[in-house]
Design a protein around this motif. Sequence first.
Motif, PDB file in Angstrom:
ATOM      1  N   LEU A  28       0.835  -1.201   0.000  1.00 17.70           N
ATOM      2  CA  LEU A  28       0.000   0.000   0.000  1.00 17.70           C
ATOM      3  C   LEU A  28       0.867   1.247   0.000  1.00 17.70           C
ATOM      4  N   VAL A  29       0.292   2.337  -0.461  1.00 19.54           N
ATOM      5  CA  VAL A  29       0.998   3.613  -0.497  1.00 19.54           C
ATOM      6  C   VAL A  29       0.177   4.648   0.261  1.00 19.54           C
ATOM      7  N   GLN A  30       0.864   5.645   0.770  1.00 22.31           N
ATOM      8  CA  GLN A  30       0.179   6.742   1.449  1.00 22.31           C
ATOM      9  C   GLN A  30       0.047   7.901   0.475  1.00 22.31           C
ATOM     10  N   ARG A  31      -1.154   8.341   0.260  1.00 26.69           N
ATOM     11  CA  ARG A  31      -1.342   9.424  -0.699  1.00 26.69           C
ATOM     12  C   ARG A  31      -0.981  10.774  -0.076  1.00 26.69           C
ATOM     13  N   ASN A  32      -0.461  11.625  -0.907  1.00 22.34           N
ATOM     14  CA  ASN A  32      -0.057  12.955  -0.462  1.00 22.34           C
ATOM     15  C   ASN A  32      -1.266  13.883  -0.359  1.00 22.34           C
ATOM     16  N   ASN A  33      -0.998  15.090   0.145  1.00 20.31           N
ATOM     17  CA  ASN A  33      -2.004  16.160   0.198  1.00 20.31           C
ATOM     18  C   ASN A  33      -3.228  15.797   1.026  1.00 20.31           C
ATOM     19  N   ILE A  34      -3.017  15.009   2.086  1.00 16.83           N
ATOM     20  CA  ILE A  34      -4.126  14.689   2.975  1.00 16.83           C
ATOM     21  C   ILE A  34      -3.663  14.845   4.410  1.00 16.83           C
ATOM     22  N   ASP A  35      -4.606  14.883   5.313  1.00 20.72           N
ATOM     23  CA  ASP A  35      -4.317  14.955   6.735  1.00 20.72           C
ATOM     24  C   ASP A  35      -3.660  13.660   7.181  1.00 20.72           C
ATOM     25  N   GLU A  36      -2.579  13.778   7.978  1.00 24.10           N
ATOM     26  CA  GLU A  36      -1.873  12.595   8.463  1.00 24.10           C
ATOM     27  C   GLU A  36      -2.802  11.667   9.256  1.00 24.10           C
ATOM     28  N   ASN A  37      -3.844  12.239   9.848  1.00 28.07           N
ATOM     29  CA  ASN A  37      -4.767  11.445  10.656  1.00 28.07           C
ATOM     30  C   ASN A  37      -5.961  10.930   9.860  1.00 28.07           C
ATOM     31  N   ASP A  38      -5.972  11.180   8.575  1.00 26.79           N
ATOM     32  CA  ASP A  38      -7.060  10.692   7.732  1.00 26.79           C
ATOM     33  C   ASP A  38      -7.085   9.164   7.788  1.00 26.79           C
ATOM     34  N   PRO A  39      -8.217   8.559   8.193  1.00 20.37           N
ATOM     35  CA  PRO A  39      -8.264   7.095   8.292  1.00 20.37           C
ATOM     36  C   PRO A  39      -8.097   6.403   6.954  1.00 20.37           C
ATOM     37  N   LYS A  40      -8.319   7.137   5.855  1.00 20.26           N
ATOM     38  CA  LYS A  40      -8.175   6.539   4.529  1.00 20.26           C
ATOM     39  C   LYS A  40      -6.916   7.052   3.829  1.00 20.26           C
ATOM     40  N   ARG A  41      -5.832   7.152   4.586  1.00 21.29           N
ATOM     41  CA  ARG A  41      -4.598   7.690   4.006  1.00 21.29           C
ATOM     42  C   ARG A  41      -3.894   6.661   3.126  1.00 21.29           C
ATOM     43  N   LEU A  42      -4.136   5.363   3.344  1.00 22.67           N
ATOM     44  CA  LEU A  42      -3.471   4.312   2.569  1.00 22.67           C
ATOM     45  C   LEU A  42      -4.360   3.844   1.428  1.00 22.67           C
ATOM     46  N   LYS A  43      -3.726   3.543   0.296  1.00 25.67           N
ATOM     47  CA  LYS A  43      -4.456   3.140  -0.893  1.00 25.67           C
ATOM     48  C   LYS A  43      -3.619   2.184  -1.731  1.00 25.67           C
ATOM     49  N   LEU A  44      -4.230   1.631  -2.760  1.00 24.29           N
ATOM     50  CA  LEU A  44      -3.489   0.845  -3.739  1.00 24.29           C
ATOM     51  C   LEU A  44      -2.681   1.791  -4.628  1.00 24.29           C
ATOM     52  N   PRO A  45      -1.506   1.374  -5.062  1.00 23.41           N
ATOM     53  CA  PRO A  45      -0.750   2.202  -6.012  1.00 23.41           C
ATOM     54  C   PRO A  45      -1.462   2.241  -7.355  1.00 23.41           C
ATOM     55  N   GLY A  46      -1.476   3.413  -7.956  1.00 23.59           N
ATOM     56  CA  GLY A  46      -2.141   3.541  -9.243  1.00 23.59           C
ATOM     57  C   GLY A  46      -1.832   4.880  -9.881  1.00 23.59           C
ATOM     58  N   SER A  47      -2.437   5.120 -11.032  1.00 20.60           N
ATOM     59  CA  SER A  47      -2.181   6.363 -11.758  1.00 20.60           C
ATOM     60  C   SER A  47      -3.192   6.507 -12.881  1.00 20.60           C
TER      61      SER A  47
END
Length: 241
Positions: A28-47
């Motif tokens: 999993l990757v952590q997406r940028n430009n979000i709150d560090e405490n966002d419960p949905k900070r991790l996602k599948l890598p993609g583009s």
Amino acid sequence: MKTNFIHTYVSVDCVVFGFDDEQLNILLVQRNNIDENDPKRLKLPGSLIFDNEDVDDAASRVLYELTGIRRMTLKQFRCFAAPDRASNPQDIKWLDQAYKPDIDRLITVAYFSLCKIGRKLNVSNITKYKAVEWCPLSELPDMPFDHNKIVEASLIDIRRWIETDPVIVFDLLPQKFTISQLHRLYESIYNKKIDIRNFHKKVATMTYVLPLAEKQLGVSHRAARYYKFDKKAYNRLKTSI
């Protein structure tokens, strides 16, 4: 006749499986430009795909940028195109910040890939993501978009693939492995207990799984014999069939 065409973009998302000797993991990757405490900070890598890219090339690019590995087992398994898959306000906000196009609808072509966890992943030069981490399949967080559904669908497909081409499981194992490791991997993929005696019988029919003279060293239990996957023997078997 009135038509309601919208700004539709196509992306790829990749489910990267790894086996840590005990259970399946997802990269999993952590997406940028979000709150560090966002419960949905991790996602599948993609583009999003580039205007001059085929979707397969886009998936290969995502994996190379993520791992530094050129050749990985990669299989397209499904398209996810529900109209509301990118309707969550936080997901819309992230899309606007990450890509800045006018996206009314986002369709993704999903792939899964297999990676040995022991391989060194070249993520040091990756600036797209804040962090990259292996997450046990049993502990997956609630992810953005429909990424949890994508993982569920990938498991169904990988099980079907194994039934017709069992060789793919060896992409998740080290070059030499024990029957116990192979057994745990099958249990993890199928998410169920598999009788070890019946499993030994199953392995005995795999003429491409060869015992080695080498055994485990420095273990507190009875040392197990190592085995290896013989690709040439497997190819001969496929040819004869």
